[in-house]
Design an enzyme around this catalytic site. Structure first.
Site, PDB file in Angstrom:
ATOM      1  N   ASN A  49       0.865  -1.184   0.000  1.00  0.00           N
ATOM      2  CA  ASN A  49       0.000   0.000   0.000  1.00  0.00           C
ATOM      3  C   ASN A  49       0.904   1.237   0.000  1.00  0.00           C
ATOM      4  O   ASN A  49       1.427   1.614   1.047  1.00  0.00           O
ATOM      5  CB  ASN A  49      -0.912  -0.042   1.242  1.00  0.00           C
ATOM      6  CG  ASN A  49      -1.834   1.169   1.314  1.00  0.00           C
ATOM      7  OD1 ASN A  49      -1.901   1.963   0.369  1.00  0.00           O
ATOM      8  ND2 ASN A  49      -2.531   1.312   2.421  1.00  0.00           N
ATOM      9  N   TRP A  50       1.067   1.823  -1.176  1.00  0.00           N
ATOM     10  CA  TRP A  50       1.988   2.963  -1.300  1.00  0.00           C
ATOM     11  C   TRP A  50       1.367   4.274  -0.804  1.00  0.00           C
ATOM     12  O   TRP A  50       2.049   5.294  -0.764  1.00  0.00           O
ATOM     13  CB  TRP A  50       2.449   3.106  -2.755  1.00  0.00           C
ATOM     14  CG  TRP A  50       3.369   2.002  -3.205  1.00  0.00           C
ATOM     15  CD1 TRP A  50       3.986   1.060  -2.413  1.00  0.00           C
ATOM     16  CD2 TRP A  50       3.819   1.727  -4.551  1.00  0.00           C
ATOM     17  NE1 TRP A  50       4.761   0.220  -3.168  1.00  0.00           N
ATOM     18  CE2 TRP A  50       4.681   0.604  -4.493  1.00  0.00           C
ATOM     19  CE3 TRP A  50       3.563   2.298  -5.785  1.00  0.00           C
ATOM     20  CZ2 TRP A  50       5.293   0.064  -5.621  1.00  0.00           C
ATOM     21  CZ3 TRP A  50       4.176   1.749  -6.924  1.00  0.00           C
ATOM     22  CH2 TRP A  50       5.028   0.653  -6.836  1.00  0.00           C
ATOM     23  N   LYS A  51       0.077   4.233  -0.489  1.00  0.00           N
ATOM     24  CA  LYS A  51      -0.630   5.423   0.037  1.00  0.00           C
ATOM     25  C   LYS A  51      -0.374   6.639  -0.868  1.00  0.00           C
ATOM     26  O   LYS A  51      -0.242   6.481  -2.078  1.00  0.00           O
ATOM     27  CB  LYS A  51      -0.222   5.675   1.488  1.00  0.00           C
ATOM     28  CG  LYS A  51      -0.400   4.421   2.357  1.00  0.00           C
ATOM     29  CD  LYS A  51      -0.317   4.668   3.818  1.00  0.00           C
ATOM     30  CE  LYS A  51      -0.485   3.345   4.556  1.00  0.00           C
ATOM     31  NZ  LYS A  51      -0.540   3.471   6.000  1.00  0.00           N
ATOM     32  N   HIS A  79      -9.986   1.259   4.603  1.00  0.00           N
ATOM     33  CA  HIS A  79      -8.703   1.432   5.297  1.00  0.00           C
ATOM     34  C   HIS A  79      -8.895   2.433   6.423  1.00  0.00           C
ATOM     35  O   HIS A  79      -9.684   3.372   6.310  1.00  0.00           O
ATOM     36  CB  HIS A  79      -7.639   1.929   4.305  1.00  0.00           C
ATOM     37  CG  HIS A  79      -6.267   1.941   4.921  1.00  0.00           C
ATOM     38  ND1 HIS A  79      -5.841   2.970   5.714  1.00  0.00           N
ATOM     39  CD2 HIS A  79      -5.255   1.035   4.882  1.00  0.00           C
ATOM     40  CE1 HIS A  79      -4.603   2.700   6.136  1.00  0.00           C
ATOM     41  NE2 HIS A  79      -4.230   1.528   5.639  1.00  0.00           N
ATOM     42  N   GLU A 102      -7.272   4.871   7.406  1.00  0.00           N
ATOM     43  CA  GLU A 102      -7.083   6.294   7.054  1.00  0.00           C
ATOM     44  C   GLU A 102      -8.322   6.841   6.350  1.00  0.00           C
ATOM     45  O   GLU A 102      -8.663   8.012   6.489  1.00  0.00           O
ATOM     46  CB  GLU A 102      -5.808   6.465   6.208  1.00  0.00           C
ATOM     47  CG  GLU A 102      -4.560   6.334   7.080  1.00  0.00           C
ATOM     48  CD  GLU A 102      -3.382   5.645   6.416  1.00  0.00           C
ATOM     49  OE1 GLU A 102      -3.308   5.608   5.179  1.00  0.00           O
ATOM     50  OE2 GLU A 102      -2.522   5.132   7.164  1.00  0.00           O
ATOM     51  N   GLU A 124      -6.146  -4.685  10.682  1.00  0.00           N
ATOM     52  CA  GLU A 124      -5.108  -3.681  10.905  1.00  0.00           C
ATOM     53  C   GLU A 124      -5.459  -2.872  12.152  1.00  0.00           C
ATOM     54  O   GLU A 124      -6.301  -1.959  12.091  1.00  0.00           O
ATOM     55  CB  GLU A 124      -5.034  -2.717   9.717  1.00  0.00           C
ATOM     56  CG  GLU A 124      -4.641  -3.365   8.416  1.00  0.00           C
ATOM     57  CD  GLU A 124      -4.015  -2.350   7.462  1.00  0.00           C
ATOM     58  OE1 GLU A 124      -2.840  -2.511   7.132  1.00  0.00           O
ATOM     59  OE2 GLU A 124      -4.691  -1.380   7.091  1.00  0.00           O
ATOM     60  N   GLY A 134       1.831   2.382  10.822  1.00  0.00           N
ATOM     61  CA  GLY A 134       2.837   3.432  10.677  1.00  0.00           C
ATOM     62  C   GLY A 134       3.511   3.841  11.982  1.00  0.00           C
ATOM     63  O   GLY A 134       4.177   4.874  12.056  1.00  0.00           O
ATOM     64  N   SER A 139       2.637  -2.023  10.652  1.00  0.00           N
ATOM     65  CA  SER A 139       4.078  -2.075  10.912  1.00  0.00           C
ATOM     66  C   SER A 139       4.714  -3.433  10.600  1.00  0.00           C
ATOM     67  O   SER A 139       5.634  -3.875  11.292  1.00  0.00           O
ATOM     68  CB  SER A 139       4.381  -1.645  12.356  1.00  0.00           C
ATOM     69  OG  SER A 139       4.001  -0.300  12.541  1.00  0.00           O
ATOM     70  N   GLY A 155       2.530  -1.084   4.482  1.00  0.00           N
ATOM     71  CA  GLY A 155       2.594   0.322   4.097  1.00  0.00           C
ATOM     72  C   GLY A 155       4.048   0.762   3.964  1.00  0.00           C
ATOM     73  O   GLY A 155       4.699   0.536   2.938  1.00  0.00           O
ATOM     74  N   GLY A 156       4.583   1.350   5.046  1.00  0.00           N
ATOM     75  CA  GLY A 156       5.933   1.928   5.043  1.00  0.00           C
ATOM     76  C   GLY A 156       6.995   1.041   4.393  1.00  0.00           C
ATOM     77  O   GLY A 156       7.743   1.495   3.518  1.00  0.00           O
TER      78      GLY A 156
END
Ligand code: PGA
Length: 260
Positions: A11-13, A103, A105, A178, A184, A223, A244-245
């Site tokens: 997930n490159w957001k 998600h 966010e 999640e 994150g 994470s 993600g990160g």
């Protein structure tokens, strides 16, 4: 589930730009042969770069069953006067076969409510998309030991409109657990916690759909990195990861994919 593939989603957001993301996908492509046959990679780029990423995959003749593409979000409406939105069918034009819905966010930064999430699930599943529904509790809910209550509510409300369809075919639905407090932050849920919540999700799915749902993948996200992936992915009822990160670093991401 043992002969099933693991799904590792990147997930490159809202990160990167055309130059850095093309470099990233080229780096993934260079190393993807190292990846075990039991792993499917899913790339979720910012929508504006879907076409460019799709072109790179086609150029290198990467089988879409090995590296597939998805959108990080879809509209809760069919095509029409909805400025700024992207419908599920439009994402198909970019060879998307997955949609990410709910998600944290989207829920917390963009105030997406459960009704909207249920509509998106319905549209996506009706459109035959592989549909990843994200669920998870906030830190306040975790501290009050409300995790299971929250997840039950989120699953029921998101799947209710699609339950008739899902009872006849649930092959397109995927759940991602999640915990919001793990996204994150570098704080992963403990292995016991992940195991417990994933088996709870499996039981809830069995109850909601009234059938054994062992073929529905349940991903963990929050994470995940190259150091903790192998122990998380070896848990039962963990069928992949939403990253993600660490997915913005090709070496770390390929290490995660190789750690199955
Ligand atoms: P993270 O993000 O791996 O950076 O915690 C996961 C996600 O938001 O899907």
């Amino acid at each position: 589930m043992n002969n099933q593939k693991y799904l590792i989603a990147a997930n490159w957001k809202q990160n990167g730009d055309s130059k850095s993301l093309i470099k990233l996908i080229n780096d993934f492509i260079k190393s993807y042969k190292k990846i075990k046959p039991r792993c499917e990679i899913l790339i979720l780029p910012p929508s504006i770069y879907l076409n460019a990423i799709s072109n790179r995959l086609s150029h290198h003749k990467i089988p879409r069953k090995k590296i597939s593409l998805g959108s990080q979000n879809i509209s809760s409406f069919d095509n029409g006067a909805y400025t700024g939105e992207l419908s599920v069918d439009m994402t198909k034009d970019y060879n998307c076969t997955y949609a990410l819905i709910g998600h944290s966010e989207r829920r917390h930064v963009f105030q997406e409510d459960e009704k909207t999430i249920a509509k998106k699930m319905q549209l996506s599943l009706a459109s035959n998309m592989n549909t990843i529904l994200c669920v998870g509790e906030t830190i306040a809910e975790y501290n009050k030991k409300l995790t299971k209550k929250v997840i039950l509510r989120q699953l029921k409300s998101a799947l209710i409109k699609s339950s008739v369809l899902l009872k006849s075919d649930h092959s397109k639905v995927i759940i991602a657990y999640e915990p919001v407090w793990a996204i994150g932050t570098g704080k992963t849920a403990s292995l016991d916690n992940i195991s417990d919540v994933h088996s709870y999700i499996r039981n809830v799915l069995n109850k909601i759909l009234g059938i054994k749902t062992n073929s529905i993948k349940i991903l963990y996200g929050g994470s995940v990195n190259n150091l903790n992936a192998s122990s998380i992915l070896s848990l039962s009822n963990v069928n992949g990861a939403l990253v993600g990160g660490a997915s913005l670093n090709s070496k770390k991401f390929i290490d995660i994919c190789s750690s199955i």
